[in-house]
Design a protein around this motif. Sequence first.
Motif, short mmCIF file in Angstrom:
data_model
loop_
_atom_site.label_atom_id
_atom_site.label_comp_id
_atom_site.label_asym_id
_atom_site.label_seq_id
_atom_site.Cartn_x
_atom_site.Cartn_y
_atom_site.Cartn_z
N LYS A 1 0.84 -1.20 0.00
CA LYS A 1 0.00 0.00 0.00
C LYS A 1 0.88 1.25 0.00
O LYS A 1 0.61 2.20 -0.75
N GLU B 1 3.95 1.47 -1.13
CA GLU B 1 4.56 1.58 -2.46
C GLU B 1 3.57 2.17 -3.46
O GLU B 1 3.94 3.02 -4.27
N GLU B 2 2.33 1.72 -3.41
CA GLU B 2 1.30 2.24 -4.32
C GLU B 2 1.06 3.72 -4.08
O GLU B 2 0.90 4.50 -5.02
N GLN B 3 1.04 4.11 -2.80
CA GLN B 3 0.83 5.52 -2.49
C GLN B 3 1.99 6.36 -3.02
O GLN B 3 1.78 7.47 -3.54
N LYS C 1 3.81 5.61 -5.63
CA LYS C 1 3.62 5.66 -7.09
C LYS C 1 2.53 6.66 -7.47
O LYS C 1 2.69 7.43 -8.42
#
Length: 141
Positions: free
Chosen positions: A92, A94-96, A98
């Motif tokens: 999560k 890492e996604e944030q 990105k």
Amino acid sequence: KMDGLVTSDSTIPIILSVFVVLATVVVWMWWSSEDEERKKRAAKKSVKAGSILEELTERERQRRRKLEEEVEQIKQIKLRKQAEIEELARLKNEEQVKVRALQEEDQKVADRKKQEEEEKKKAVKDAIAAAHKLGVLCSFK
């Protein structure tokens, strides 16, 4: 009167004494055999109680062992779930990161487009102003 060793007056007390002694021996033998029987029954009960206690103790050990195994399984499940939660949190995050990078990139693109539009407008204004100046200059000639 004395007719030898035993007199008629002393026969009854001797018979009674012998009877009392015999009765005492019989009662003592009966009492001791009852006592032996009580001891045997008590020993049997003690052995039976001991075996029951041993069986209950073994059951308790097995129950504890089973509970300890279940607790260990629950700990393992908890550790796995905690690892999964940490992995999901990492993903999560890492996604944030990105998403933020994409948003920043989008903002840069939007800022560039806006700057290009402003430059185009300025160029058009400058061109109009230059054409106007040329028109003014041309009209003076």
